[in-house]
Scaffold this motif. Structure first.
Motif, PDB file in Angstrom:
ATOM      1  N   LEU A 182      47.059  31.169  42.312  1.00  8.86           N
ATOM      2  CA  LEU A 182      46.424  30.441  43.420  1.00  8.86           C
ATOM      3  C   LEU A 182      44.900  30.472  43.344  1.00  8.86           C
ATOM      4  O   LEU A 182      44.225  29.810  44.140  1.00  8.86           O
ATOM      5  N   SER A 183      44.364  31.234  42.392  1.00  5.61           N
ATOM      6  CA  SER A 183      42.914  31.381  42.228  1.00  5.61           C
ATOM      7  C   SER A 183      42.236  31.806  43.526  1.00  5.61           C
ATOM      8  O   SER A 183      41.194  31.278  43.924  1.00  5.61           O
ATOM      9  N   ILE A 184      42.861  32.753  44.204  1.00  3.43           N
ATOM     10  CA  ILE A 184      42.307  33.279  45.454  1.00  3.43           C
ATOM     11  C   ILE A 184      41.582  34.589  45.156  1.00  3.43           C
ATOM     12  O   ILE A 184      42.183  35.538  44.662  1.00  3.43           O
ATOM     13  N   PHE A 185      40.290  34.611  45.453  1.00  7.17           N
ATOM     14  CA  PHE A 185      39.488  35.811  45.243  1.00  7.17           C
ATOM     15  C   PHE A 185      38.950  36.294  46.581  1.00  7.17           C
ATOM     16  O   PHE A 185      38.548  35.493  47.431  1.00  7.17           O
ATOM     17  N   SER A 186      38.941  37.591  46.762  1.00  3.78           N
ATOM     18  CA  SER A 186      38.510  38.170  48.034  1.00  3.78           C
ATOM     19  C   SER A 186      36.990  38.105  48.165  1.00  3.78           C
ATOM     20  O   SER A 186      36.257  37.905  47.180  1.00  3.78           O
ATOM     21  N   ARG A 187      36.528  38.304  49.405  1.00  2.00           N
ATOM     22  CA  ARG A 187      35.086  38.339  49.665  1.00  2.00           C
ATOM     23  C   ARG A 187      34.448  39.485  48.885  1.00  2.00           C
ATOM     24  O   ARG A 187      33.358  39.331  48.318  1.00  2.00           O
ATOM     25  N   GLU A 188      35.128  40.621  48.816  1.00  4.46           N
ATOM     26  CA  GLU A 188      34.604  41.772  48.085  1.00  4.46           C
ATOM     27  C   GLU A 188      34.441  41.453  46.605  1.00  4.46           C
ATOM     28  O   GLU A 188      33.444  41.837  45.979  1.00  4.46           O
ATOM     29  N   GLU A 189      35.426  40.748  46.027  1.00  2.00           N
ATOM     30  CA  GLU A 189      35.342  40.385  44.610  1.00  2.00           C
ATOM     31  C   GLU A 189      34.175  39.429  44.364  1.00  2.00           C
ATOM     32  O   GLU A 189      33.459  39.551  43.357  1.00  2.00           O
ATOM     33  N   ARG A 190      33.966  38.497  45.275  1.00  2.00           N
ATOM     34  CA  ARG A 190      32.857  37.553  45.122  1.00  2.00           C
ATOM     35  C   ARG A 190      31.504  38.257  45.229  1.00  2.00           C
ATOM     36  O   ARG A 190      30.574  37.958  44.472  1.00  2.00           O
ATOM     37  N   ILE A 191      31.400  39.196  46.167  1.00  2.00           N
ATOM     38  CA  ILE A 191      30.155  39.962  46.309  1.00  2.00           C
ATOM     39  C   ILE A 191      29.891  40.767  45.033  1.00  2.00           C
ATOM     40  O   ILE A 191      28.763  40.835  44.539  1.00  2.00           O
TER      41      ILE A 191
ATOM     42  N   LEU B 128      34.228  25.308  34.422  1.00  2.00           N
ATOM     43  CA  LEU B 128      34.206  26.128  35.632  1.00  2.00           C
ATOM     44  C   LEU B 128      32.802  26.639  35.894  1.00  2.00           C
ATOM     45  O   LEU B 128      32.025  26.853  34.959  1.00  2.00           O
ATOM     46  N   ASP B 129      32.488  26.860  37.184  1.00  2.00           N
ATOM     47  CA  ASP B 129      31.157  27.381  37.478  1.00  2.00           C
ATOM     48  C   ASP B 129      31.036  28.832  37.021  1.00  2.00           C
ATOM     49  O   ASP B 129      32.027  29.508  36.729  1.00  2.00           O
ATOM     50  N   VAL B 130      29.803  29.290  36.942  1.00  2.00           N
ATOM     51  CA  VAL B 130      29.505  30.627  36.432  1.00  2.00           C
ATOM     52  C   VAL B 130      30.206  31.698  37.254  1.00  2.00           C
ATOM     53  O   VAL B 130      30.794  32.642  36.706  1.00  2.00           O
ATOM     54  N   LEU B 131      30.172  31.571  38.580  1.00  2.00           N
ATOM     55  CA  LEU B 131      30.776  32.585  39.447  1.00  2.00           C
ATOM     56  C   LEU B 131      32.266  32.729  39.169  1.00  2.00           C
ATOM     57  O   LEU B 131      32.784  33.852  39.064  1.00  2.00           O
ATOM     58  N   THR B 132      32.969  31.608  39.017  1.00  2.00           N
ATOM     59  CA  THR B 132      34.404  31.667  38.748  1.00  2.00           C
ATOM     60  C   THR B 132      34.678  32.310  37.385  1.00  2.00           C
ATOM     61  O   THR B 132      35.610  33.095  37.228  1.00  2.00           O
TER      62      THR B 132
END
Length: 280
Positions: free
Chosen positions: A114-123, A93-97
Motif C-alpha cells: 500500500l506504500s503507507i509510511f508513518s509520520r515517524e518514518e517520514r521524519i 519516484l521522488d527523493v523522499l520516497t
C-alpha cells in the motif's frame, strides 16, 4: 565481527574470488583496492548474499549468514546495507520516497504493497537527507538529480535500514573529484559518528589512504595485501596492481582523484596568432 572463511566464488571455470580469509572488527572503515576484475565487487555481493559463495562461509556476530534463507536472509540484507556505483534509485519516484524504501525490510508486506509510511518514518527520512545536505531535493524526481546527489540519496536510503554494516561497491567511480569527496566524507562521518562498519571498493589509492584505516588489496580473486594505509608501500602496490603489459610499473597518478590546478604556460612568441578564418 565479520568473518570471511575460505570463501571462493566460481562462475563456470572462472574463479572470481579465491579462498579469501578475513576478519573485520566492528567500527572499521575498510577500503578494498585492485584492478578491474580482481574480485572486489564479487566479494561484496557474496557478503551481502546477492550471490552465494561456491565454498566457504561468512559469519557475522556468530551467525553463519552464508546459509541463511527466507526471512532470515532478508533481515541480514537489511542489516548489511549495499550502496552501488549505479545508485539503484527509482528515477520516477521522488527523493523522499526513494529514501523511505530503505524501510521495506522493517515493515509488513501489506504496508509495503500500500506504500503507507508513518509520520515517524517520514521524519527520519527527512533527517537523513538533511544530514547529507540534500533535504531541499526531497520532492524532486530522483532521476533529475546529479550523480553526486543521487549517491547521497542512496546513502540516506541505506541509513534508513539502520544497518550494522555498509558495503559500498565503487561508490565514487562515476563521480567527479568534488562529488567524490562529498560522498566519501559522508561515509566516513557515518563510520565515525555511528560506529557502523564500512567496507568500500575503491580504484583510487589516495582515497583509500585518506579515508580508510585498513586497506585490503586483491589480485586474481585473492587477497595479496592487508594492512594499514602507511603499509601500502611501492612494493605492496606492485603486489596488488602488478605491471602494465609493457612491463612498466603502474603509476599512482592514474589512480588519483586529486584536483590539481592547471598551469597555463605563456606563449613562446609574442607574435599575434593568425585568425582561424579570413574575414569576408
Amino acid at each position: 565481527m565479520l568473518e570471511i572463511r575460505n570463501v571462493t566464488r566460481r562462475f563456470g571455470k572462472n574463479v572470481a574470488v579465491n579462498g579469501v580469509n578475513l576478519q573485520i572488527q566492528q567500527g572499521q572503515m575498510v577500503g578494498i583496492i585492485g584492478r578491474s576484475g580482481a574480485g572486489k565487487s564479487t566479494l561484496l555481493k557474496t557478503i551481502n548474499r546477492l550471490i552465494d559463495p561456491s565454498q566457504g562461509s561468512i559469519v557475522f556476530d556468530g551467525t553463519e549468514v552464508s546459509s541463511l534463507r527466507g526471512p532470515a536472509l532478508r533481515r541480514w540484507q537489511r542489516d548489511c546495507a549495499m550502496i552501488f556505483q549505479q545508485f539503484n534509485l527509482v528515477p520516477r519516484l521522488d527523493v523522499l520516497t526513494n529514501v523511505l524504501l530503505g524501510r521495506l525490510n522493517h515493515r509488513s508486506t501489506a504496508l509495503n504493497l500500500l506504500s503507507i509510511f508513518s509520520r515517524e518514518e517520514r521524519i527520519r527520512a527527512i533527517a537523513a537527507l538533511e544530514r547529507l545536505d540534500i533535504a531541499r531535493t526531497a520532492l524532486q524526481p530522483a532521476g533529475t538529480l546529479s550523480g553526486g546527489q543521487q549517491q547521497r540519496v542512496a546513502i540516506a536510503r541505506a541509513l534508513m535500514q539502520e544497518p550494522k554494516l555498509i558495503l559500498a561497491d565503487e561508490p565514487i567511480a562515476s563521480l567527479d573529484p568534488l562529488n567524490a569527496k562529498v560522498v566519501m566524507d559522508a561515509l566516513r562521518d557515518i563510520n565515525l559518528r555511528d560506529g557502523i562498519t564500512v567496507i568500500t571498493n575503491l580504484h583510487t589509492l589516495d582515497t583509500a589512504r585518506t579515508y580508510c584505516n585498513r586497506i585490503i588489496g586483491m589480485q586474481g580473486g585473492a587477497v595479496v595485501f592487508d594492512g594499514a594505509p602507511e603499509d601500502l608501500t611501492i612494493e605492496a602496490v606492485r603486489l596488488v596492481y602488478g605491471a602494465d603489459a609493457d612491463g612498466t610499473e603502474i603509476s599512482e597518478a592514474i589512480t588519483s582523484t586529486s584536483i590539481r590546478p592547471v598551469k597555463v604556460r605563456a606563449p613562446v612568441s609574442a607574435a599575434p596568432l593568425e585568425p582561424a578564418y579570413a574575414p569576408a
